[in-house]
Scaffold this motif. Structure first.
Motif, PDB file in Angstrom:
ATOM      1  N   ALA A 145     -53.659   7.122 -45.130  1.00  0.00           N
ATOM      2  CA  ALA A 145     -55.208   6.540 -45.197  1.00  0.00           C
ATOM      3  C   ALA A 145     -56.066   7.293 -44.130  1.00  0.00           C
ATOM      4  O   ALA A 145     -57.113   7.752 -44.214  1.00  0.00           O
ATOM      5  N   TYR A 146     -55.422   7.115 -42.816  1.00  0.00           N
ATOM      6  CA  TYR A 146     -56.067   7.709 -41.689  1.00  0.00           C
ATOM      7  C   TYR A 146     -56.221   9.324 -41.788  1.00  0.00           C
ATOM      8  O   TYR A 146     -57.544   9.747 -41.605  1.00  0.00           O
ATOM      9  N   LEU A 147     -55.051  10.019 -41.919  1.00  0.00           N
ATOM     10  CA  LEU A 147     -55.367  11.206 -42.016  1.00  0.00           C
ATOM     11  C   LEU A 147     -55.953  11.976 -43.217  1.00  0.00           C
ATOM     12  O   LEU A 147     -56.709  12.842 -43.088  1.00  0.00           O
ATOM     13  N   GLY A 148     -55.516  11.129 -44.480  1.00  0.00           N
ATOM     14  CA  GLY A 148     -56.304  11.569 -45.728  1.00  0.00           C
ATOM     15  C   GLY A 148     -57.684  11.634 -45.588  1.00  0.00           C
ATOM     16  O   GLY A 148     -58.369  12.659 -46.036  1.00  0.00           O
ATOM     17  N   LEU A 157     -67.249  13.534 -48.692  1.00  0.00           N
ATOM     18  CA  LEU A 157     -67.383  12.915 -49.978  1.00  0.00           C
ATOM     19  C   LEU A 157     -67.875  11.601 -49.458  1.00  0.00           C
ATOM     20  O   LEU A 157     -69.031  11.013 -50.213  1.00  0.00           O
ATOM     21  N   ALA A 158     -67.378  11.086 -48.565  1.00  0.00           N
ATOM     22  CA  ALA A 158     -67.689   9.566 -48.198  1.00  0.00           C
ATOM     23  C   ALA A 158     -69.049   9.561 -47.324  1.00  0.00           C
ATOM     24  O   ALA A 158     -69.923   8.634 -47.775  1.00  0.00           O
ATOM     25  N   LEU A 159     -69.270  10.672 -46.746  1.00  0.00           N
ATOM     26  CA  LEU A 159     -70.828  10.979 -46.088  1.00  0.00           C
ATOM     27  C   LEU A 159     -71.864  10.929 -47.253  1.00  0.00           C
ATOM     28  O   LEU A 159     -72.907  10.725 -47.113  1.00  0.00           O
ATOM     29  N   ARG A 160     -71.385  11.774 -48.390  1.00  0.00           N
ATOM     30  CA  ARG A 160     -72.553  11.821 -49.378  1.00  0.00           C
ATOM     31  C   ARG A 160     -72.594  10.663 -50.563  1.00  0.00           C
ATOM     32  O   ARG A 160     -73.885  10.493 -50.543  1.00  0.00           O
ATOM     33  N   TRP A 164     -68.126   5.895 -52.269  1.00  0.00           N
ATOM     34  CA  TRP A 164     -67.041   6.365 -51.810  1.00  0.00           C
ATOM     35  C   TRP A 164     -66.793   5.953 -50.184  1.00  0.00           C
ATOM     36  O   TRP A 164     -65.942   5.774 -49.632  1.00  0.00           O
ATOM     37  N   HIS A 165     -67.900   5.968 -49.482  1.00  0.00           N
ATOM     38  CA  HIS A 165     -68.105   5.520 -48.066  1.00  0.00           C
ATOM     39  C   HIS A 165     -67.277   4.050 -47.942  1.00  0.00           C
ATOM     40  O   HIS A 165     -66.612   3.674 -46.997  1.00  0.00           O
ATOM     41  N   GLU A 166     -67.891   3.006 -48.792  1.00  0.00           N
ATOM     42  CA  GLU A 166     -67.194   1.815 -48.993  1.00  0.00           C
ATOM     43  C   GLU A 166     -65.881   1.936 -49.212  1.00  0.00           C
ATOM     44  O   GLU A 166     -64.893   1.298 -48.513  1.00  0.00           O
ATOM     45  N   VAL A 167     -65.389   2.667 -50.178  1.00  0.00           N
ATOM     46  CA  VAL A 167     -63.936   2.739 -50.569  1.00  0.00           C
ATOM     47  C   VAL A 167     -63.128   3.165 -49.374  1.00  0.00           C
ATOM     48  O   VAL A 167     -61.981   2.685 -48.832  1.00  0.00           O
ATOM     49  N   GLU A 168     -63.719   4.289 -48.385  1.00  0.00           N
ATOM     50  CA  GLU A 168     -63.042   4.563 -47.175  1.00  0.00           C
ATOM     51  C   GLU A 168     -63.028   3.806 -46.167  1.00  0.00           C
ATOM     52  O   GLU A 168     -61.723   3.391 -45.758  1.00  0.00           O
ATOM     53  N   HIS A 169     -64.019   2.965 -46.148  1.00  0.00           N
ATOM     54  CA  HIS A 169     -63.930   1.881 -45.038  1.00  0.00           C
ATOM     55  C   HIS A 169     -62.812   0.647 -45.609  1.00  0.00           C
ATOM     56  O   HIS A 169     -61.997  -0.023 -44.808  1.00  0.00           O
ATOM     57  N   ALA A 170     -62.751   0.503 -47.020  1.00  0.00           N
ATOM     58  CA  ALA A 170     -61.872  -0.650 -47.472  1.00  0.00           C
ATOM     59  C   ALA A 170     -60.572  -0.271 -47.342  1.00  0.00           C
ATOM     60  O   ALA A 170     -59.648  -0.699 -46.926  1.00  0.00           O
ATOM     61  N   CYS A 171     -60.074   1.119 -47.551  1.00  0.00           N
ATOM     62  CA  CYS A 171     -58.947   1.850 -47.110  1.00  0.00           C
ATOM     63  C   CYS A 171     -58.414   1.599 -45.741  1.00  0.00           C
ATOM     64  O   CYS A 171     -57.368   1.057 -45.513  1.00  0.00           O
ATOM     65  N   PHE A 172     -59.383   1.929 -44.799  1.00  0.00           N
ATOM     66  CA  PHE A 172     -58.997   1.719 -43.399  1.00  0.00           C
ATOM     67  C   PHE A 172     -58.883   0.318 -42.886  1.00  0.00           C
ATOM     68  O   PHE A 172     -57.911  -0.018 -42.195  1.00  0.00           O
ATOM     69  N   LEU A 173     -59.578  -0.810 -43.525  1.00  0.00           N
ATOM     70  CA  LEU A 173     -59.146  -2.186 -43.250  1.00  0.00           C
ATOM     71  C   LEU A 173     -58.143  -2.574 -43.624  1.00  0.00           C
ATOM     72  O   LEU A 173     -57.332  -3.300 -43.164  1.00  0.00           O
TER      73      LEU A 173
END
Lengths: 707, 166
Positions: A145-148, A157-160, A164-173
């Motif tokens: 998750a971290y590297l991907g 994509l997460a910035l746009r 997807w930004h929420e998905v990114e944060h959910a993956c990290f957490l």
């Protein structure tokens, strides 16, 4: 960044409503469970665990609500700080709070045993948990998750895209919670790997972090096109490297010290000796025992004070209705009853109980009528049902639309005058609370709604009632009258006919009555109560439908009614009564969704209307009204979310009650399913109609919303 | 059964009422301008992408009498629309339908003409986006479906464990 921009950025605290509400609810749930578990396992749950868990929640909130979230689009370093919090601060703090047991202990025992129990007993859940918390899988997951997500494509994509930004944060957490699980080993999880293995586990993760941080710091070019500053990227890399490494290496040192300490000390830390524990008796929540609300409800003149306030408001509404502006949006009679009182009445029913009847303004004139001493008649036995009140309720709902009462302050005023006159006349000549029990449409609406209210007046101890010889709760005594609605406390179930007048509480010489949190009472087999429930439910949809569909309402409402009655007619009377009353949650949720919409969008209507009324009465202690535009209390999407959530809750509660009623009726679950299917299909159709209604533009009746 | 039929009849009677349309909507503005007192209403509220109704009540500033004959023009984004009494049942108001193709702040200019007297008012309103409503609705419709599925699994597991005990 100029001072102005900087100031604006740092003052840009967001307030993500649902996330904040969720975190707050989690904190309250944890604290409740923590208090419970501390009684039996104080050594496993020292106070620092609670502080850690709350700190974890707070750090999550800071990550999503603080200016870090606002600045993350401008500065990579802010974005990395946000990720660090979500990956290395919040997860270990949450796990140090050993949240599983406190969160489960916070739930009612029946929910835990009957609701969650079957899931917890399934082998697949245990296998899944074992797999997910395996150190190898957790280590691989967090690093993927971290590297991907730090590859430029997904990062951009997460910035746009906010989604997807929420998905990114959910993956990290999520992956970080798995990663830190074997390191923290939150109680009572068993150890899955040697503690020595945690040293390479953490160091390995730090190496990955270091590699990524170094590539950002030393790349010499901007990696993410959304951030144009190379200095910013270097700062972000340095932050990841230094602070990120600290989060990994501090636990390495702590674990190493623990492993290298003498075995006796380790053993005492791992197995604390429990003290002698005396388990307290579980206590039911009794509102009458709470400091402020309990005092007001039990006070001799507490109810009269509430009624007096409501009475003054009603008199003002009548006066303004007759004498004020004819435009309902500028008149107290157009705003106060239809926008505020209705909404707060329904909220009261859902969170407390029948608060409208508790503070009913029509009680004062009927008290005067009683004191005239003319109440010599008993209400005729053949009229002792809800049928007249149901007819009056239908008449009210019909005339509300047909005569647009909401849009004519004068008609609203006449309605209130008629109400006062009827209450006065009926209770002047008839004993008891005949008006409330058999005639008042508002009362019947509240009685039906209060069947779902979470609190109910009940005896504290049935044993005390059995030994009571005076029965003051119903018979009254020299100082205090008993229940005028003839509800005998030892036999009382549910809230039907209860006005929360507290007469029984004040009359009981044993102080044996409390206002307890209770589940809904079993349904009554009376057909008039079933009809009352159906009217409340159908009126909820018809009233809202009328506002969006106009002249098609009659036709469409009929379409909703016919299957309901037809489905009911297929069953026997008792089952029909049971299933009709099970519809109440859906109806009440529709009322709440509808009326809260008006309240939230027109929440600021009252002050200018009050000022206008004062100006119309030539009372100069208030300034002239300021009719100006303001924002609604919640955004359109937040209001719609709340409405849909309410309707969802109503649907699920209705289906659950229907299932329970069908199970009680049928001997086997398979027969209960067959019995329930047509009814559930009708409920689903009504729910779909509710969704459609909520999505239509709604008339803003009788309100000045300062938009 | 007889009671049920009676019940059905009562409901049908109750629902056979004719509809009454409400006009106006939410007050956006109430202000004196020139010789007039002007009140502007809008519906639905909050304004969203799509169609919106604007209604105006004009009163004589001095006497407060409602004026039925002024000519009203509403200018939104450079487009001027004449307000009429044609499609409102409240005849005190004049109204027009405006289509908002996109969200954002909009400047409204209302011009009132009556004989030689002319007054103008300007205000702003915010049109909210409508695009994400579908996602929102699907989420909240699928939410109970998910809970029902969980409940069905729950009841199945419970039944199985009860059978095992027996």
């Amino acid at each position: 960044m100029s001072d102005g921009v900087s100031q604006a950025a740092w003052s840009s605290w967001a307030f993500p409503f649902w996330a904040t509400a969720g975190l707050l609810a989690t904190a309250l749930l944890y604290l409740r469970g923590f208090r419970e578990i501390r009684r039996t396992r104080p050594l496993n749950f020292p106070p620092w665990r609670a502080w850690c868990f709350l700190g974890g929640l707070l750090s999550m909130w800071i990550a999503i609500a603080s200016p870090l979230d606002t600045l993350d689009a401008l500065f990579l370093v802010a974005h990395m700080a946000q990720h660090l919090i979500l990956m290395s601060v919040a997860p270990p703090l949450l796990l140090l709070g050993a949240p599983a047991v406190p969160l489960l202990r916070a739930l009612p025992r029946s929910v835990l045993r009957d609701g969650l129990g079957p899931f917890f007993r399934t082998p697949i859940l245990h296998k899944g948990m074992r797999l997910l918390t395996h150190p190898v899988l957790a280590w691989v997951a967090v690093n993927i998750a971290y590297l991907g997500w730090h590859v430029p494509g997904p990062y951009e994509l997460a910035l746009r895209s906010p989604g997807w930004h929420e998905v990114e944060h959910a993956c990290f957490l999520g992956t970080s919670l798995l990663f830190w699980f074997p390191v923290i080993q939150p109680w009572p999880s068993p150890s899955r790997a040697s503690r020595w293995a945690m040293l390479p586990y953490l160091v390995g993760a730090d190496l990955v972090n270091t590699a990524l941080a170094a590539s950002l710091t030393f790349s010499g070019r901007v990696i993410y096109p959304s951030y144009s500053s190379l200095d910013d990227q270097v700062a972000a890399g340095a932050l990841m490297w230094v602070v990120g490494s600290i989060f990994y290496l501090v636990p390495v040192v702590a674990i190493a010290i623990h492993l290298l300490s003498p075995p006796s000390r380790r053993s005492s830390l791992a197995n604390p000796q429990p003290p002698h524990i005396v388990l307290p008796q579980p206590r039911r929540l009794d509102l009458l025992q709470l400091p402020l609300i309990g005092y007001v409800l039990r006070a001799r003149y507490g109810r009269m004070a509430l009624q007096s306030i409501a009475f003054v408001a009603a008199v003002l509404v009548i006066a303004d209705g007759f004498l004020g502006r004819p435009m309902s949006a500028m008149n107290l009679a157009g705003v106060l009853p239809w926008t505020y009182v209705r909404a707060f009445g329904v909220i009261g029913l859902l969170v407390l109980g029948n608060i409208f009847c508790l503070s009913c303004p029509f009680m004062l004139p009927r008290e005067i009528g009683h004191r005239l001493g003319l109440a010599g008649f008993k209400w005729p036995r053949w009229l002792r049902s809800k049928w007249i009140a149901i007819a009056l309720m239908i008449l009210f709902f019909w005339s509300y639309e047909a005569f647009a009462i909401w849009d004519h302050p004068g008609r609203t005023a006449w309605l209130l005058v008629a109400y006062f006159a009827a209450a006065f006349l009926v209770d002047t000549f008839f004993r008891g609370a005949s008006f409330c029990k058999y005639l008042c449409p508002l009362g019947q609406f509240n009685f039906a709604g209060s069947l779902l209210s979470p609190f109910s007046l009940q005896a504290r101890s049935q044993a005390t009632c059995r030994t009571c010889t005076t029965h003051d709760c119903i018979a009254g005594n020299a100082q205090q009258r008993g229940c005028e609605l003839q509800l005998y406390m030892p036999q009382k179930t549910g809230n039907m006919d209860c006005t929360l007048c507290m007469d029984c509480v004040k009359a009981c010489p044993h102080d044996n009555i409390g206002l307890f949190a209770m589940p809904p009472a079993p349904p009554s087999p009376r057909i008039d109560l079933a009809a009352l429930a159906l009217v409340v439910v159908i009126a909820a949809f018809a009233n809202a439908w009328w506002m969006v569909a106009g002249k098609y309402t009659a036709l469409l409402s009929l379409l909703a009614v016919v299957p309901l009655v037809a489905v009911g007619a297929r069953f026997k009377k008792e089952l029909f009564c049971r299933l009709s009353q099970a519809l109440l949650p859906l109806g009440l949720s529709m009322w709440a969704a509808h009326l809260l919409f008006h309240l939230f969008t027109g929440w600021a209507s009252l002050p200018p209307v009050l000022h206008q009324a004062a100006a119309d009465f030539h009372w100069h202690f208030l300034s002239p009204p300021q009719w100006r535009m303001e924002l609604p209390l919640l955004s359109a999407h937040a209001v719609l979310s709340l409405q849909l959530l309410l309707l969802d809750a109503g649907l699920l509660f209705t289906l659950y009650l229907g299932w329970r009623r069908a199970l009680e009726w049928a001997a086997r679950p398979s027969r209960a399913v067959l019995l329930l299917l047509p009814w559930a299909a009708t409920v689903a159709a009504v729910y779909a109609a509710g969704i459609w209604i909520l999505l239509q533009p709604m008339q803003m009746r009788g309100m000045i919303m300062n938009p | 059964m007889k009671a049920l039929r009676r019940l059905a009849a009562v409901f049908m009677l109750a629902m056979a009422a004719t509809a009454a349309h409400g006009d106006g909507g939410t007050m956006l503005l109430h202000q004196d301008a020139g010789a007039f007192t002007i009140t502007l209403f809008a519906a639905p509220q909050p304004l969203q992408v799509g169609t919106a109704d604007f209604s105006v009540l004009v009163q004589d500033r001095g006497s407060g009498d409602v004026l039925l004959d002024p000519m009203l023009d509403l200018t939104v984004d450079g487009t001027t629309i004449r307000l009429t009494t044609g499609h409102v049942s409240n005849r005190l108001l004049q109204s027009a339908t405006v289509h908002f193709p996109s969200p954002g702040k909009r400047r409204l200019k209302l011009t009132v003409r009556r004989g030689s007297e002319i007054a103008q008012l300007t205000t702003e309103c915010t049109v909210e986006p409508d695009g994400s409503r579908a996602t929102l609705v699907w989420f909240y419709v699928l939410l109970p479906a998910g809970v029902i599925l969980l409940f069905v699994i729950h009841q199945g597991l419970k039944l199985r464990s009860e059978r095992k005990v027996q």
